[in-house]
Design a protein around this motif. Structure first.
Motif, PDB file in Angstrom:
ATOM      1  N   GLY A 197      -1.013 -16.414  -4.010  1.00 51.35           N
ATOM      2  CA  GLY A 197       0.011 -15.424  -4.308  1.00 51.35           C
ATOM      3  C   GLY A 197       0.373 -14.604  -3.097  1.00 51.35           C
ATOM      4  N   SER A 198       1.600 -14.081  -3.099  1.00 54.50           N
ATOM      5  CA  SER A 198       2.056 -13.224  -2.020  1.00 54.50           C
ATOM      6  C   SER A 198       1.369 -11.868  -2.121  1.00 54.50           C
ATOM      7  CB  SER A 198       3.568 -13.047  -2.126  1.00 54.50           C
ATOM      8  OG  SER A 198       3.876 -12.284  -3.290  1.00 54.50           O
ATOM      9  N   ARG A 202      -0.178 -10.059  -5.478  1.00 55.47           N
ATOM     10  CA  ARG A 202      -1.581  -9.656  -5.589  1.00 55.47           C
ATOM     11  C   ARG A 202      -1.704  -8.158  -5.873  1.00 55.47           C
ATOM     12  NH1 ARG A 202      -5.287 -12.498  -1.110  1.00 55.47           N
ATOM     13  NH2 ARG A 202      -6.837 -11.935  -2.696  1.00 55.47           N
ATOM     14  N   LEU A 203      -0.844  -7.346  -5.271  1.00 56.13           N
ATOM     15  CA  LEU A 203      -0.838  -5.921  -5.591  1.00 56.13           C
ATOM     16  C   LEU A 203      -0.451  -5.698  -7.046  1.00 56.13           C
ATOM     17  CD1 LEU A 203       0.811  -4.257  -2.453  1.00 56.13           C
ATOM     18  CD2 LEU A 203      -1.608  -4.237  -3.093  1.00 56.13           C
ATOM     19  N   ALA A 204       0.520  -6.483  -7.540  1.00 59.88           N
ATOM     20  CA  ALA A 204       0.953  -6.354  -8.934  1.00 59.88           C
ATOM     21  C   ALA A 204      -0.192  -6.681  -9.891  1.00 59.88           C
ATOM     22  CB  ALA A 204       2.152  -7.257  -9.201  1.00 59.88           C
ATOM     23  N   GLU A 205      -1.006  -7.662  -9.515  1.00 60.57           N
ATOM     24  CA  GLU A 205      -2.163  -8.007 -10.346  1.00 60.57           C
ATOM     25  C   GLU A 205      -3.154  -6.845 -10.420  1.00 60.57           C
ATOM     26  OE1 GLU A 205      -5.893 -11.177 -10.349  1.00 60.57           O
ATOM     27  OE2 GLU A 205      -4.131 -11.541  -9.077  1.00 60.57           O
ATOM     28  N   LEU A 206      -3.422  -6.228  -9.271  1.00 55.38           N
ATOM     29  CA  LEU A 206      -4.310  -5.064  -9.252  1.00 55.38           C
ATOM     30  C   LEU A 206      -3.717  -3.908 -10.047  1.00 55.38           C
ATOM     31  CD1 LEU A 206      -5.414  -5.081  -5.488  1.00 55.38           C
ATOM     32  CD2 LEU A 206      -6.719  -5.888  -7.463  1.00 55.38           C
ATOM     33  N   ALA A 207      -2.404  -3.719  -9.922  1.00 52.41           N
ATOM     34  CA  ALA A 207      -1.731  -2.646 -10.656  1.00 52.41           C
ATOM     35  C   ALA A 207      -1.873  -2.853 -12.161  1.00 52.41           C
ATOM     36  CB  ALA A 207      -0.258  -2.582 -10.267  1.00 52.41           C
ATOM     37  N   GLY A 208      -1.821  -4.107 -12.593  1.00 51.92           N
ATOM     38  CA  GLY A 208      -1.981  -4.392 -14.010  1.00 51.92           C
ATOM     39  C   GLY A 208      -3.346  -3.982 -14.531  1.00 51.92           C
ATOM     40  N   ARG A 209      -4.357  -4.152 -13.712  1.00 52.47           N
ATOM     41  CA  ARG A 209      -5.710  -3.736 -14.115  1.00 52.47           C
ATOM     42  C   ARG A 209      -5.795  -2.220 -14.244  1.00 52.47           C
ATOM     43  NH1 ARG A 209      -9.322  -6.858  -9.782  1.00 52.47           N
ATOM     44  NH2 ARG A 209     -10.973  -5.573 -10.708  1.00 52.47           N
ATOM     45  N   LEU A 210      -5.133  -1.505 -13.330  1.00 50.04           N
ATOM     46  CA  LEU A 210      -5.133  -0.046 -13.419  1.00 50.04           C
ATOM     47  C   LEU A 210      -4.364   0.426 -14.644  1.00 50.04           C
ATOM     48  CD1 LEU A 210      -4.600   1.074  -9.705  1.00 50.04           C
ATOM     49  CD2 LEU A 210      -6.742   0.811 -10.973  1.00 50.04           C
ATOM     50  N   ASP A 211      -3.274  -0.245 -14.939  1.00 50.13           N
ATOM     51  CA  ASP A 211      -2.467   0.121 -16.096  1.00 50.13           C
ATOM     52  C   ASP A 211      -3.287   0.009 -17.375  1.00 50.13           C
ATOM     53  OD1 ASP A 211       0.137   0.932 -17.092  1.00 50.13           O
ATOM     54  OD2 ASP A 211       0.247  -1.058 -18.007  1.00 50.13           O
ATOM     55  N   GLU A 212      -4.145  -0.989 -17.455  1.00 54.28           N
ATOM     56  CA  GLU A 212      -5.004  -1.150 -18.627  1.00 54.28           C
ATOM     57  C   GLU A 212      -5.993  -0.002 -18.760  1.00 54.28           C
ATOM     58  OE1 GLU A 212      -6.865  -4.918 -18.168  1.00 54.28           O
ATOM     59  OE2 GLU A 212      -5.039  -6.079 -18.611  1.00 54.28           O
ATOM     60  N   TRP A 213      -6.312   0.629 -17.638  1.00 54.55           N
ATOM     61  CA  TRP A 213      -7.235   1.764 -17.650  1.00 54.55           C
ATOM     62  C   TRP A 213      -6.508   3.098 -17.844  1.00 54.55           C
ATOM     63  CZ3 TRP A 213     -10.374  -0.172 -12.844  1.00 54.55           C
ATOM     64  CH2 TRP A 213     -11.403  -1.029 -13.287  1.00 54.55           C
ATOM     65  N   ILE A 215      -4.116   4.294 -15.864  1.00 49.69           N
ATOM     66  CA  ILE A 215      -3.694   4.861 -14.584  1.00 49.69           C
ATOM     67  C   ILE A 215      -2.289   4.369 -14.286  1.00 49.69           C
ATOM     68  CG2 ILE A 215      -4.159   4.974 -12.106  1.00 49.69           C
ATOM     69  CD1 ILE A 215      -7.117   4.451 -12.765  1.00 49.69           C
ATOM     70  N   GLU A 216      -1.389   5.278 -13.937  1.00 46.89           N
ATOM     71  CA  GLU A 216      -0.011   4.901 -13.627  1.00 46.89           C
ATOM     72  C   GLU A 216       0.052   4.351 -12.203  1.00 46.89           C
ATOM     73  OE1 GLU A 216       4.363   7.029 -13.136  1.00 46.89           O
ATOM     74  OE2 GLU A 216       2.808   7.999 -14.356  1.00 46.89           O
ATOM     75  N   PRO A 217       0.344   3.027 -12.030  1.00 52.48           N
ATOM     76  CA  PRO A 217       0.299   2.431 -10.693  1.00 52.48           C
ATOM     77  C   PRO A 217       1.666   2.306 -10.041  1.00 52.48           C
ATOM     78  CG  PRO A 217       0.295   0.694 -12.321  1.00 52.48           C
ATOM     79  CD  PRO A 217       0.471   2.000 -13.085  1.00 52.48           C
ATOM     80  N   GLU A 218       1.639   2.247  -8.714  1.00 52.94           N
ATOM     81  CA  GLU A 218       2.818   1.957  -7.902  1.00 52.94           C
ATOM     82  C   GLU A 218       2.347   1.099  -6.740  1.00 52.94           C
ATOM     83  OE1 GLU A 218       6.357   4.396  -5.499  1.00 52.94           O
ATOM     84  OE2 GLU A 218       4.867   5.454  -6.728  1.00 52.94           O
ATOM     85  N   THR A 219       3.154   0.129  -6.315  1.00 51.07           N
ATOM     86  CA  THR A 219       2.735  -0.766  -5.236  1.00 51.07           C
ATOM     87  C   THR A 219       3.766  -0.790  -4.120  1.00 51.07           C
ATOM     88  OG1 THR A 219       3.784  -2.742  -6.195  1.00 51.07           O
ATOM     89  CG2 THR A 219       1.538  -2.241  -6.905  1.00 51.07           C
ATOM     90  N   GLU A 220       3.273  -1.097  -2.909  1.00 51.38           N
ATOM     91  CA  GLU A 220       4.181  -1.199  -1.767  1.00 51.38           C
ATOM     92  C   GLU A 220       3.550  -2.088  -0.701  1.00 51.38           C
ATOM     93  OE1 GLU A 220       6.530   1.525   1.570  1.00 51.38           O
ATOM     94  OE2 GLU A 220       5.182   2.480   0.118  1.00 51.38           O
ATOM     95  N   VAL A 221       4.345  -2.992  -0.133  1.00 57.80           N
ATOM     96  CA  VAL A 221       3.928  -3.799   1.014  1.00 57.80           C
ATOM     97  C   VAL A 221       4.626  -3.244   2.243  1.00 57.80           C
ATOM     98  CG1 VAL A 221       3.911  -6.088   2.071  1.00 57.80           C
ATOM     99  CG2 VAL A 221       3.571  -5.848  -0.408  1.00 57.80           C
ATOM    100  N   ARG A 222       3.855  -2.903   3.261  1.00 59.83           N
ATOM    101  CA  ARG A 222       4.402  -2.350   4.498  1.00 59.83           C
ATOM    102  C   ARG A 222       4.138  -3.314   5.654  1.00 59.83           C
ATOM    103  NH1 ARG A 222       4.771   3.694   5.232  1.00 59.83           N
ATOM    104  NH2 ARG A 222       5.159   4.529   3.156  1.00 59.83           N
ATOM    105  N   ARG A 223       4.816  -3.109   6.750  1.00 56.28           N
ATOM    106  CA  ARG A 223       4.625  -3.903   7.960  1.00 56.28           C
ATOM    107  C   ARG A 223       4.383  -2.975   9.146  1.00 56.28           C
ATOM    108  NH1 ARG A 223       6.138  -9.239   7.533  1.00 56.28           N
ATOM    109  NH2 ARG A 223       7.237  -9.812   5.615  1.00 56.28           N
ATOM    110  N   GLY A 224       3.448  -3.378  10.011  1.00 56.23           N
ATOM    111  CA  GLY A 224       3.187  -2.582  11.192  1.00 56.23           C
ATOM    112  C   GLY A 224       1.705  -2.429  11.457  1.00 56.23           C
ATOM    113  N   ASP A 225       1.362  -1.375  12.172  1.00 55.99           N
ATOM    114  CA  ASP A 225      -0.035  -1.074  12.476  1.00 55.99           C
ATOM    115  C   ASP A 225      -0.710  -0.500  11.237  1.00 55.99           C
ATOM    116  OD1 ASP A 225      -2.216  -0.423  14.636  1.00 55.99           O
ATOM    117  OD2 ASP A 225      -1.978   1.393  13.416  1.00 55.99           O
ATOM    118  N   PRO A 226      -1.839  -1.067  10.782  1.00 55.05           N
ATOM    119  CA  PRO A 226      -2.460  -0.609   9.534  1.00 55.05           C
ATOM    120  C   PRO A 226      -2.755   0.881   9.491  1.00 55.05           C
ATOM    121  CG  PRO A 226      -3.395  -2.709  10.187  1.00 55.05           C
ATOM    122  CD  PRO A 226      -2.513  -2.269  11.319  1.00 55.05           C
ATOM    123  N   SER A 227      -3.380   1.408  10.540  1.00 54.52           N
ATOM    124  CA  SER A 227      -3.718   2.831  10.543  1.00 54.52           C
ATOM    125  C   SER A 227      -2.470   3.698  10.422  1.00 54.52           C
ATOM    126  CB  SER A 227      -4.472   3.206  11.822  1.00 54.52           C
ATOM    127  OG  SER A 227      -5.705   2.545  11.895  1.00 54.52           O
TER     128      SER A 227
END
Length: 281
Positions: A197-198, A202-213, A215-227
């Motif tokens: 998976g992209s 994969r973030l959406a899958e993790l968000a789904g687990r939080l939603d079941e608990w 927790i209101e989730p939001e996801t974002e993929v960024r590009r660049g230096d991690p820090s």
């Protein structure tokens, strides 16, 4: 759950310990027993002129203990001598702690933001999850910068094994967490991810687990230096805590460029929680 609360008896430590909301959050995630640890550096001697170390230590620890006990926790105190981060880690292992908490000043008035050497060394060597509780800088009577420690979590992942271990912390943080933002930073230097998976999927899958608990989730993929991108996300979303693993994919890259987690601890505006790799006996 047992927690280590490391204190140098400073005003910053007092702010951390006497914050009712911080203690309430610790109770919500299952902490029942708090071990107060103060380390006397090996080069400090009780007989040094003008230094009432014994009396100051006893008065401060007694006050801290009273505050924590009144909040409903069992409390033990430890006064040890040596190198602070090593002795704190040693006590954490000896008592079977699940969390180490250390207070740290916020932004430096200088251009570069700094934290105390103990917090930085703990970020490198901690044996249990480490919570760096950020305290106001430059105030005579400082306060914590982010109340409700775990209410809004910014979770950063590179999908490594240790990042997954950090995500598992939601199993107990969820009792105090309402919202979570999950981010992944793509960089050309990252290793190839498994073909399952992209990053967005994969973030959406993790968000789904939080939603079941709940927790209101939001996801974002960024590009660049991690820090830089994690810190930019912190500034944008203003979480009450940043959650990440203390080790990522590449050990060699960490040795050459420095750990992303250590950089985030040093430069973040607010609280940071680092989860180290599991220890193999």
């Amino acid at each position: 759950m047992k927690a280590i609360c490391a204190t140098d008896l400073s005003a910053a430590s007092e702010a951390m310990i006497e914050s009712e909301t911080c203690l309430e959050c610790l109770g919500r995630i299952g902490v029942e027993e708090i071990h107060l640890v103060t380390v006397i550096p090996a080069n400090v001697h009780a007989g040094m002129p003008g230094m009432d170390f014994e009396g100051r230590r006893e008065r401060a620890l007694a006050r801290y203990r009273r505050v924590i006990e009144e909040a409903g926790f069992d409390v033990e105190t430890h006064v040890v001598r040596g190198t602070p981060h090593r002795r704190i880690n040693g006590v954490a292992e000896a008592v079977g702690a699940s969390l180490t908490i250390v207070g740290s000043r916020g932004k430096s008035p200088l251009e570069n933001r700094v934290i105390g050497s103990t917090a930085r060394n703990l970020a490198r060597t901690t044996v249990v999850p480490l919570l760096v509780n950020r305290i106001e800088r430059g105030a005579e009577d400082p306060d914590v910068l982010r109340e409700h420690l775990f209410r809004r979590v910014l979770y950063a992942t590179d999908f490594s094994e240790n990042a997954e271990r950090a995500f598992d912390a939601f199993s107990y943080l969820r009792h105090a967490t309402r919202e979570a933002t999950l981010i992944h930073v793509q960089t050309p230097k990252d290793p190839d991810l498994p073909d399952d998976g992209s990053p967005a999927e994969r973030l959406a899958e993790l968000a789904g687990r939080l939603d079941e608990w709940g927790i209101e989730p939001e996801t974002e993929v960024r590009r660049g230096d991690p820090s830089e991108e994690i810190l930019a996300a912190e500034a944008e979303y203003e979480p009450t805590i940043v959650l990440l693993g203390s080790r990522g994919h590449s050990r060699l890259r960490r040795l050459l460029l420095g750990s992303v987690s250590e950089d985030v601890v040093a430069r973040a505006d607010g609280n940071v929680m680092l989860v180290p790799p599991s220890r193999v006996a």
